[in-house]
Write an enzyme that holds these catalytic residues in place. Structure first.
Site, PDB file in Angstrom:
ATOM      1  N   ILE A  24     -85.068 -14.129  96.060  1.00  0.00           N
ATOM      2  CA  ILE A  24     -85.586 -13.070  96.926  1.00  0.00           C
ATOM      3  C   ILE A  24     -86.293 -11.987  96.100  1.00  0.00           C
ATOM      4  O   ILE A  24     -85.665 -11.325  95.263  1.00  0.00           O
ATOM      5  CB  ILE A  24     -84.446 -12.432  97.771  1.00  0.00           C
ATOM      6  CG1 ILE A  24     -83.679 -13.536  98.530  1.00  0.00           C
ATOM      7  CG2 ILE A  24     -85.016 -11.379  98.736  1.00  0.00           C
ATOM      8  CD1 ILE A  24     -84.533 -14.471  99.374  1.00  0.00           C
ATOM      9  N   ARG A  78    -116.851 -19.094  70.678  1.00  0.00           N
ATOM     10  CA  ARG A  78    -116.196 -19.920  69.656  1.00  0.00           C
ATOM     11  C   ARG A  78    -117.122 -21.056  69.212  1.00  0.00           C
ATOM     12  O   ARG A  78    -117.690 -21.764  70.052  1.00  0.00           O
ATOM     13  CB  ARG A  78    -114.925 -20.523  70.261  1.00  0.00           C
ATOM     14  CG  ARG A  78    -114.213 -21.517  69.381  1.00  0.00           C
ATOM     15  CD  ARG A  78    -113.321 -20.839  68.398  1.00  0.00           C
ATOM     16  NE  ARG A  78    -112.435 -21.769  67.715  1.00  0.00           N
ATOM     17  CZ  ARG A  78    -111.555 -21.405  66.791  1.00  0.00           C
ATOM     18  NH1 ARG A  78    -111.444 -20.138  66.447  1.00  0.00           N
ATOM     19  NH2 ARG A  78    -110.781 -22.296  66.206  1.00  0.00           N
ATOM     20  N   GLU A 121     -93.828 -19.752  99.328  1.00  0.00           N
ATOM     21  CA  GLU A 121     -94.619 -19.663 100.570  1.00  0.00           C
ATOM     22  C   GLU A 121     -95.046 -21.050 101.059  1.00  0.00           C
ATOM     23  O   GLU A 121     -96.156 -21.231 101.544  1.00  0.00           O
ATOM     24  CB  GLU A 121     -95.838 -18.765 100.357  1.00  0.00           C
ATOM     25  CG  GLU A 121     -95.518 -17.282 100.409  1.00  0.00           C
ATOM     26  CD  GLU A 121     -95.309 -16.783 101.833  1.00  0.00           C
ATOM     27  OE1 GLU A 121     -96.067 -17.173 102.712  1.00  0.00           O
ATOM     28  OE2 GLU A 121     -94.362 -16.025 102.044  1.00  0.00           O
TER      29      GLU A 121
HETATM   30  C1  LIG Z   1     -90.353 -16.665  92.010  1.00  0.00           C
HETATM   31  C2  LIG Z   1     -90.011 -16.998  93.430  1.00  0.00           C
HETATM   32  C3  LIG Z   1     -90.118 -16.003  94.390  1.00  0.00           C
HETATM   33  C4  LIG Z   1     -89.763 -16.282  95.708  1.00  0.00           C
HETATM   34  N1  LIG Z   1     -89.752 -15.267  96.619  1.00  0.00           N
HETATM   35  C5  LIG Z   1     -89.146 -15.467  97.822  1.00  0.00           C
HETATM   36  C6  LIG Z   1     -88.889 -14.358  98.699  1.00  0.00           C
HETATM   37  O1  LIG Z   1     -89.271 -13.213  98.416  1.00  0.00           O
HETATM   38  N2  LIG Z   1     -88.206 -14.601  99.844  1.00  0.00           N
HETATM   39  C7  LIG Z   1     -87.763 -15.847 100.186  1.00  0.00           C
HETATM   40  O2  LIG Z   1     -87.164 -15.987 101.228  1.00  0.00           O
HETATM   41  N3  LIG Z   1     -88.006 -16.913  99.375  1.00  0.00           N
HETATM   42  C8  LIG Z   1     -88.667 -16.751  98.208  1.00  0.00           C
HETATM   43  N4  LIG Z   1     -88.868 -17.808  97.349  1.00  0.00           N
HETATM   44  C9  LIG Z   1     -88.371 -19.129  97.734  1.00  0.00           C
HETATM   45  C10 LIG Z   1     -89.457 -20.159  97.964  1.00  0.00           C
HETATM   46  O3  LIG Z   1     -90.155 -19.901  99.147  1.00  0.00           O
HETATM   47  C11 LIG Z   1     -88.772 -21.522  97.951  1.00  0.00           C
HETATM   48  O4  LIG Z   1     -88.431 -21.785  96.603  1.00  0.00           O
HETATM   49  C12 LIG Z   1     -89.637 -22.620  98.501  1.00  0.00           C
HETATM   50  O5  LIG Z   1     -89.799 -22.438  99.894  1.00  0.00           O
HETATM   51  C13 LIG Z   1     -89.051 -24.011  98.256  1.00  0.00           C
HETATM   52  O6  LIG Z   1     -87.698 -24.055  98.601  1.00  0.00           O
HETATM   53  P1  LIG Z   1     -86.627 -24.665  97.548  1.00  0.00           P
HETATM   54  O7  LIG Z   1     -86.868 -23.993  96.254  1.00  0.00           O
HETATM   55  O8  LIG Z   1     -85.268 -24.557  98.138  1.00  0.00           O
HETATM   56  O9  LIG Z   1     -87.035 -26.182  97.399  1.00  0.00           O
HETATM   57  P2  LIG Z   1     -86.635 -27.362  98.404  1.00  0.00           P
HETATM   58  O10 LIG Z   1     -86.955 -26.979  99.795  1.00  0.00           O
HETATM   59  O11 LIG Z   1     -85.244 -27.807  98.100  1.00  0.00           O
HETATM   60  O12 LIG Z   1     -87.650 -28.474  97.942  1.00  0.00           O
HETATM   61  C14 LIG Z   1     -87.461 -29.237  96.732  1.00  0.00           C
HETATM   62  C15 LIG Z   1     -88.619 -30.204  96.602  1.00  0.00           C
HETATM   63  O13 LIG Z   1     -88.612 -31.111  97.728  1.00  0.00           O
HETATM   64  C16 LIG Z   1     -89.859 -31.069  98.384  1.00  0.00           C
HETATM   65  N5  LIG Z   1     -89.650 -31.254  99.818  1.00  0.00           N
HETATM   66  C17 LIG Z   1     -88.747 -30.639 100.618  1.00  0.00           C
HETATM   67  N6  LIG Z   1     -88.855 -31.064 101.884  1.00  0.00           N
HETATM   68  C18 LIG Z   1     -89.855 -31.978 101.888  1.00  0.00           C
HETATM   69  C19 LIG Z   1     -90.457 -32.791 102.897  1.00  0.00           C
HETATM   70  N7  LIG Z   1     -90.044 -32.753 104.178  1.00  0.00           N
HETATM   71  N8  LIG Z   1     -91.474 -33.614 102.528  1.00  0.00           N
HETATM   72  C20 LIG Z   1     -91.904 -33.671 101.248  1.00  0.00           C
HETATM   73  N9  LIG Z   1     -91.369 -32.925 100.250  1.00  0.00           N
HETATM   74  C21 LIG Z   1     -90.363 -32.095 100.568  1.00  0.00           C
HETATM   75  C22 LIG Z   1     -90.425 -29.696  98.073  1.00  0.00           C
HETATM   76  O14 LIG Z   1     -91.827 -29.680  98.217  1.00  0.00           O
HETATM   77  C23 LIG Z   1     -89.984 -29.522  96.639  1.00  0.00           C
HETATM   78  O15 LIG Z   1     -90.854 -30.192  95.773  1.00  0.00           O
HETATM   79  C24 LIG Z   1     -89.319 -17.582  96.065  1.00  0.00           C
HETATM   80  C25 LIG Z   1     -89.265 -18.580  95.091  1.00  0.00           C
HETATM   81  C26 LIG Z   1     -89.604 -18.306  93.803  1.00  0.00           C
HETATM   82  C27 LIG Z   1     -89.490 -19.395  92.772  1.00  0.00           C
END
Ligand SMILES: Cc1cc2nc3c(=O)[nH]c(=O)nc-3n(C[C@H](O)[C@H](O)[C@H](O)COP(=O)(O)OP(=O)(O)OC[C@H]3O[C@@H](n4cnc5c(N)ncnc54)[C@H](O)[C@@H]3O)c2cc1C
Length: 430
Positions: free
Chosen positions: A160, A303, A399
């Site tokens: 977050i 360069r 996002e």
């Molecule tokens: C630096 C940073 C800042 C962020 N800021 C915020 C914030 O301010 N507020 C907030 O709420 N969130 C925030 N996030 C969270 C971010 O939106 C999530 O990390 C993102 O939505 C992915 O969720 P996850 O990391 O749980 O991955 P998962 O959803 O577990 O996904 C893991 C992998 O599986 C793939 N995958 C999942 N479902 C499917 C599908 N149906 N088909 C194909 N592939 C799939 C994904 O593409 C990914 O490659 C932030 C993340 C980061 C790293």
């Protein structure tokens, strides 16, 4: 209003102002905040003094009928530094969620508290993602239950931006798990609410000037008015959600992943509405990509190797030419989507997802190519391209990941398909 590429005088002035701010205030300190992984308070203060950190700015830009002002602002700020840029715009993400869900009175109450004033800065956070998964926003585990007139929230959020240090946390929680995504409510959890705490600040690869944390909500008690939109609107949504779930409408996969997802889905008809924030994020990625391309271009011209500037070698010039073309393509997709959003046109072809997918992947490639162009100098911290590479990677993840954007685009393709003209014997031979 038809789509046009001519910028108004106001848009040109905004671009110049944001670019000057990025060049003179953000860039000189970007490496230091990246190293220290600290929130750039003095930069935020300067941004507020320059009118670049405040709810009034977004109130004004969001009514631009061309839709181009916001992406222009984003591109310039993130050209300076994506980590600092995120810190400057994170409250706007929370504000967009509030605007989407709140009553007018609630918007008036909370918008100023997301930014504060230059002498009394405030921070805001949008908390959607949970440790169990961010893409599948239907399955949010954080629960909100009514207790008399109050709400009580229990849950766990991760990744977050401004989490735990924000003055205003906009939290998405499930009220009725049987109503699908319509069973979710959006709540304001102000700083100091008993039970709200930061578990840890996360140590990140890039965008390190932006604070990202894991937070917990333990029996956080909130007045009834902190549910955005109010109880009646939520009850209506829950009733529609239950009906839809019982009717076993096909489960929409995780295409609405990302922080703004759950707050932008008032009804299944509004699936496209979530795409409205994607062009803003795409524009941020374009800012990083442009920074990398400009740096690599200047380096390649200056360069020399084997007696000539390396730009004269096609092995160097062609990838840069491809990047220049891709960055402009990404910007055109982004501006189209931003214009459509401003004109309230439905994203029937997943235009928002297209912009975010293209821009984020181009940004990663631009930074990688910049490193390659610079050889060893691209790999060390003497120059900023290795940092931009680390920063850019975030854009294929948050996002809505690249996979999720492809899901949305693929779904739009399926919806448009017309198999009538196909010769069935050719595709189903038996
Ligand atoms: C630096 C940073 C800042 C962020 N800021 C915020 C914030 O301010 N507020 C907030 O709420 N969130 C925030 N996030 C969270 C971010 O939106 C999530 O990390 C993102 O939505 C992915 O969720 P996850 O990391 O749980 O991955 P998962 O959803 O577990 O996904 C893991 C992998 O599986 C793939 N995958 C999942 N479902 C499917 C599908 N149906 N088909 C194909 N592939 C799939 C994904 O593409 C990914 O490659 C932030 C993340 C980061 C790293």
């Amino acid at each position: 209003m038809s789509f046009a590429l001519d910028l108004t005088d106001e848009q040109l002035a905004l671009r110049d102002k944001a670019h000057a701010f990025a060049r003179e205030v953000i860039r000189p300190v970007a490496a230091e905040y990246d190293r220290a992984q600290e929130l750039p308070w003095p930069v935020l203060q300067e941004a507020a003094r320059h009118g670049l950190y405040g709810w009034e700015l977004y109130a004004q830009l969001s009514i631009d009928p061309t839709g181009l002002s916001l992406p222009i602002l984003m591109e310039e700020l993130f050209w300076g530094c994506a980590g600092i840029g995120l810190t400057i715009v994170l409250p706007a993400l929370a504000l967009a969620a509030i605007r989407q869900a709140a009553t007018d009175e609630q918007l008036v109450q909370w918008a100023p508290q997301c930014f504060g004033t230059p002498d009394d800065l405030k921070l805001a956070a949008l908390a959607v993602t949970e440790p169990s998964g961010g893409s599948d926003v239907r399955s949010i585990q954080t629960r909100a239950r009514q207790d008399g007139d109050d709400w009580v929230i229990d849950g766990h959020k991760v990744f977050i931006g401004n989490g735990g240090i924000a003055d205003v946390h906009v939290v998405v929680a499930t009220v009725d798990p049987d109503a699908g995504h319509r069973g979710q409510g959006v709540f304001i959890v102000p700083k100091g609410t008993p039970g709200l705490s930061m578990l840890r600040k996360l140590d990140k690869l890039g965008c390190r000037a932006s604070h990202t944390a894991e937070i917990v909500l333990e029996s956080c008690r909130l007045p009834g008015g902190y549910l955005l939109g109010g109880i009646e609107r939520l009850r209506e949504r829950i009733a529609r959600g239950r009906e839809a779930e019982q009717g076993q409408q096909p489960i929409v996969p995780a295409e609405e992943g990302g922080p703004a997802a759950a707050v932008q889905r008032r009804s299944s008809a509004a699936l496209g509405a979530f795409e409205r924030t994607r062009p803003m994020v795409a524009a941020q990625a374009i800012g990083i990509a442009r920074a990398a391309l400009e740096f690599a271009r200047d380096y390649a011209v200056g360069r020399a190797a084997f007696g000539a500037p390396i730009i004269e070698n096609q092995g160097i010039a062609f990838p840069l030419a491809d990047l220049a073309t891709d960055i402009d393509s990404a910007r055109l997709l982004t501006w189209r989507a931003a214009w459509m959003a401003a004109q309230r046109q439905p994203f029937e072809n997943a235009e928002g997802s297209m912009s975010k997918l293209k821009a984020s992947e181009v940004a990663v490639r631009a930074c990688e190519q910049a490193i390659q162009t610079m050889g060893g100098w691209g790999y060390v911290k003497d120059f900023p391209v290795e940092k931009w590479y680390r920063d850019a990677k975030l854009y294929t993840i948050f996002e809505g990941t690249s996979e999720i954007q492809r899901l949305v685009i693929g779904r739009a393709l399926r919806a448009q398909a017309n198999t009538d003209s196909l010769d069935q014997r050719m595709i189903n031979p038996q």
